[in-house]
Design an enzyme around this catalytic site. Structure first.
Site, PDB file in Angstrom:
ATOM      1  N   GLN A 140      43.597  39.102  44.264  1.00  0.00           N
ATOM      2  CA  GLN A 140      44.117  38.043  43.417  1.00  0.00           C
ATOM      3  C   GLN A 140      43.873  38.423  41.972  1.00  0.00           C
ATOM      4  OE1 GLN A 140      43.149  34.301  46.366  1.00  0.00           O
ATOM      5  NE2 GLN A 140      42.077  34.366  44.442  1.00  0.00           N
ATOM      6  N   GLY A 141      44.829  38.071  41.124  1.00  0.00           N
ATOM      7  CA  GLY A 141      44.687  38.274  39.694  1.00  0.00           C
ATOM      8  C   GLY A 141      45.162  37.030  38.972  1.00  0.00           C
ATOM      9  N   TYR A 142      44.556  36.758  37.833  1.00  0.00           N
ATOM     10  CA  TYR A 142      44.835  35.528  37.100  1.00  0.00           C
ATOM     11  C   TYR A 142      45.537  35.828  35.786  1.00  0.00           C
ATOM     12  CZ  TYR A 142      42.239  33.458  40.753  1.00  0.00           C
ATOM     13  OH  TYR A 142      41.864  33.068  42.011  1.00  0.00           O
ATOM     14  N   LEU A 143      46.644  35.115  35.552  1.00  0.00           N
ATOM     15  CA  LEU A 143      47.403  35.248  34.316  1.00  0.00           C
ATOM     16  C   LEU A 143      46.881  34.282  33.260  1.00  0.00           C
ATOM     17  CD1 LEU A 143      50.864  35.526  36.071  1.00  0.00           C
ATOM     18  CD2 LEU A 143      49.704  37.364  34.826  1.00  0.00           C
TER      19      LEU A 143
END
EC number: 3.6.1.25
Length: 151
Positions: free
Chosen positions: A25-28
């Protein structure tokens, strides 16, 4: 859609049949933003999710995206990522749970979440002995905070 869930640390890994899938998961958005915009690769599927602030209950909107869209946006999440294995299973009463075992700098952290149809059901839930301390309202255990190595 409203998401109602409780989150706990894991005291001991549970026995029983579990289904495992690798996640990244990656967060913008950053932890200080009032919303959460997340990219997720779950096995061979890709998603973009928007979540509102909240503890027990919050709004969540998710769409499936293709690998090209994911790979185009993924670099924007640099420094705000987590990798984990998600184990899905059922409690003795049939309630579903998702147990995340974090990799890398967050290892050996394990968190378990249980989703509910109502806040009343969530409040009435009695966690099994293998669940640890409840962290539903502790912002340090939100995945967007964990992506920045907090706690």
């Amino acid at each position: 859609m409203t998401e109602i869930e409780r989150k706990f640390l894991v005291a001991t890994f549970p026995d029983g049949e579990l289904h495992a899938v690798p996640l990244r998961q990656g967060y913008l958005t950053t932890p200080t933003d009032s919303i959460e915009l997340r990219l997720r690769q779950q096995g061979t599927e890709y998603f973009m999710t928007l979540k509102s602030e909240g503890g027990l209950s919050r709004q969540e909107y998710e769409i499936q995206i293709d690998v090209t869209q994911f790979e185009m946006l993924w670099p924007a999440t640099e420094g705000r990522r987590v990798e984990k294995t998600r184990y899905s299973g059922k409690l003795p009463d049939g309630q579903l749970f998702e147990l995340d075992v974090f990799a890398g700098h967050l290892s050996p952290l394990m968190l378990v979440e249980v989703e509910f149809l109502s806040e009343d059901a969530a409040q009435a839930f009695i966690p099994p002995p293998w669940f640890g301390e409840e962290v539903t309202e502790d912002k340090r255990y939100k995945n967007k905070a964990l992506a920045l190595s907090i706690p």
